[in-house]
Motif scaffolding. Sequence first.
Motif, PDB file in Angstrom:
ATOM      1  N   LEU A 197      -0.074  92.539  44.971  1.00  0.00           N
ATOM      2  CA  LEU A 197       0.014  92.463  43.507  1.00  0.00           C
ATOM      3  C   LEU A 197       1.422  92.803  43.025  1.00  0.00           C
ATOM      4  O   LEU A 197       1.969  92.133  42.144  1.00  0.00           O
ATOM      5  CB  LEU A 197      -1.005  93.400  42.868  1.00  0.00           C
ATOM      6  CG  LEU A 197      -2.469  92.990  42.968  1.00  0.00           C
ATOM      7  CD1 LEU A 197      -3.354  94.041  42.302  1.00  0.00           C
ATOM      8  CD2 LEU A 197      -2.708  91.631  42.335  1.00  0.00           C
ATOM      9  N   ALA A 198       2.015  93.842  43.585  1.00  0.00           N
ATOM     10  CA  ALA A 198       3.368  94.224  43.171  1.00  0.00           C
ATOM     11  C   ALA A 198       4.375  93.128  43.499  1.00  0.00           C
ATOM     12  O   ALA A 198       5.298  92.856  42.713  1.00  0.00           O
ATOM     13  CB  ALA A 198       3.766  95.530  43.849  1.00  0.00           C
ATOM     14  N   LEU A 199       4.197  92.469  44.619  1.00  0.00           N
ATOM     15  CA  LEU A 199       5.149  91.457  45.063  1.00  0.00           C
ATOM     16  C   LEU A 199       4.994  90.147  44.297  1.00  0.00           C
ATOM     17  O   LEU A 199       5.989  89.526  43.891  1.00  0.00           O
ATOM     18  CB  LEU A 199       4.950  91.205  46.563  1.00  0.00           C
ATOM     19  CG  LEU A 199       5.871  90.185  47.228  1.00  0.00           C
ATOM     20  CD1 LEU A 199       7.299  90.705  47.276  1.00  0.00           C
ATOM     21  CD2 LEU A 199       5.374  89.865  48.644  1.00  0.00           C
ATOM     22  N   PRO A 447      14.707  88.218  54.789  1.00  0.00           N
ATOM     23  CA  PRO A 447      15.705  89.224  54.387  1.00  0.00           C
ATOM     24  C   PRO A 447      15.227  90.642  54.665  1.00  0.00           C
ATOM     25  O   PRO A 447      14.034  90.905  54.851  1.00  0.00           O
ATOM     26  CB  PRO A 447      15.866  88.975  52.885  1.00  0.00           C
ATOM     27  CG  PRO A 447      14.598  88.329  52.461  1.00  0.00           C
ATOM     28  CD  PRO A 447      14.149  87.502  53.635  1.00  0.00           C
ATOM     29  N   GLY A 448      16.192  91.565  54.665  1.00  0.00           N
ATOM     30  CA  GLY A 448      15.866  92.955  54.937  1.00  0.00           C
ATOM     31  C   GLY A 448      14.889  93.549  53.948  1.00  0.00           C
ATOM     32  O   GLY A 448      14.059  94.396  54.311  1.00  0.00           O
ATOM     33  N   VAL A 453       9.352  95.913  52.886  1.00  0.00           N
ATOM     34  CA  VAL A 453       8.018  95.880  52.270  1.00  0.00           C
ATOM     35  C   VAL A 453       6.945  95.984  53.353  1.00  0.00           C
ATOM     36  O   VAL A 453       5.981  96.766  53.238  1.00  0.00           O
ATOM     37  CB  VAL A 453       7.836  94.587  51.451  1.00  0.00           C
ATOM     38  CG1 VAL A 453       6.370  94.429  51.028  1.00  0.00           C
ATOM     39  CG2 VAL A 453       8.723  94.598  50.222  1.00  0.00           C
ATOM     40  N   LEU A 454       7.094  95.201  54.417  1.00  0.00           N
ATOM     41  CA  LEU A 454       6.090  95.190  55.489  1.00  0.00           C
ATOM     42  C   LEU A 454       6.075  96.531  56.231  1.00  0.00           C
ATOM     43  O   LEU A 454       4.993  97.096  56.486  1.00  0.00           O
ATOM     44  CB  LEU A 454       6.388  94.050  56.457  1.00  0.00           C
ATOM     45  CG  LEU A 454       6.244  92.642  55.874  1.00  0.00           C
ATOM     46  CD1 LEU A 454       6.812  91.600  56.826  1.00  0.00           C
ATOM     47  CD2 LEU A 454       4.778  92.335  55.567  1.00  0.00           C
ATOM     48  N   ALA A 455       7.253  97.046  56.569  1.00  0.00           N
ATOM     49  CA  ALA A 455       7.308  98.335  57.266  1.00  0.00           C
ATOM     50  C   ALA A 455       6.779  99.458  56.386  1.00  0.00           C
ATOM     51  O   ALA A 455       6.087 100.373  56.865  1.00  0.00           O
ATOM     52  CB  ALA A 455       8.742  98.624  57.703  1.00  0.00           C
ATOM     53  N   GLY A 456       7.073  99.391  55.085  1.00  0.00           N
ATOM     54  CA  GLY A 456       6.576 100.412  54.165  1.00  0.00           C
ATOM     55  C   GLY A 456       5.065 100.400  54.059  1.00  0.00           C
ATOM     56  O   GLY A 456       4.427 101.464  54.020  1.00  0.00           O
TER      57      GLY A 456
END
Length: 473
Positions: A197-199, A447-448, A453-456
């Motif tokens: 949702l945030a993305l 991109p980094g 986002v995924l690692a978080g």
Amino acid sequence: MPMPLLAAAAPILVVLLLLAVRIPSLWAGATGLVVAVLAAALAFPLDAVGMAASARDMAPTVVEVAVILLGGVGLAEAMRRGGAQDRIADWLDGAERGADRTITLLLLVFGLTPFMESVTGFGLGVVITAPLLVRLGLSPVKAVVSGLLGLVLVPWGSLGPGTLVAAQLGGVGSGELGLWSALLTLPVLVVAASAVLALDVGRPAPRQLLLAAAVVLVEWVALIAVNLVLFPPAGALASAVVVAGLLALTRAANGPLPAVDRALALALLPYFVLVGGIFAATGVVALLGASGPAAVLANPAVWLLIAAAVAVAALDLPAADRWRVIGSAVRRWVPIAGGAVLFMVLGIVMAATGMAEHLAASAARAGYGFVAAIPAIGAFGGYLTGSNTGAAAMFSAATATASAGLGATPLIALAGQNVAGSFAIIASPPRIALAAAVALPPGERLPGSAHRVLAGAAATSAVLLGALTLLLA
């Protein structure tokens, strides 16, 4: 570091180092196995009787995992070559006609992605949904990240070989581990839904928040309910419930759905055969009390092979293409299954020689802090190997032994490790590369900011699961 502890840790440290420098998992697993044998010979007595007993106990699981992986790869390859994936994608694209596309966004991310991952594995859900999300209007980068965030039911991916391995090495029942994994999946669903949702929405309206909350709750409850009856197809059925519910909302909002023609019905047939066959066979075996060879009919590995064969037959592939499907599936299967089997054998060696028990005893000195760290350890393994099966094979025996030594419940500790390790593969380089390959322009990298986002999301889930594991175990 004392010699026994160094010897016991050496195989895992070597594997993690090789994976960190991007050595293929097949070679990393083979090297780790060699190191484990040498380390055991130096510091741990090799008990031939114990090794033989462990090998005998694990052999059926090793074979089952290898066949499940073969069936999953074969089904995915047949569906791709036969155009079934494109037919399903076109139908879903035709169903989306509304101005607010939140319903379809959630359907693709939390319905179609986990369903495809549950029945075939290997990131196939993202391969299908990332291009669809681009069609929906997302940028390619957002489509890749959103598709990866939909890998929320990986413990049941490809009908759960990773969970089977964790259960076998941890000395618990696969059904019980599946149920506790389902119970602990709620933080993963909440974190993934919040990130999507945030993305993709930014500041969601209350109605959109309510819809996302309903999807999370329905998927979680359905997952628990199915696991109470049968473990392997729980992920497929829970995500199917989400798909059905959101399609009903789409129909209510946008009018009648596109017709289901013969081509679409044939494209869906292998999935109905797979899920329906497992349930029917399990019910017959339970009703008649069948055992031995007859009980094999209820094995998910058998039905994955049958579904792959149905896909080849139903999609009217030319004879030459059928042989290409088989050849391509076998070529893809060899490194995948080889890596999984090597990690499993590594786990067997470490358990049978006492290396895993020694590591567990050392870790237990950290007290309950170790129990809270178990999901983070699983997440680390899932990130490096790109596979919940690999993470389970590396850590499950030590996790079960150490948690029991601390007075915690091994079953819940293993479930925390299983869920965190499964979700962490969304940040794994092999999974990211696969998703980027089908959505980004050739040569373009994620991109980094997308990696963060995924690692978080994976790290946040691991922290929440650590707290829950400590509380419940």
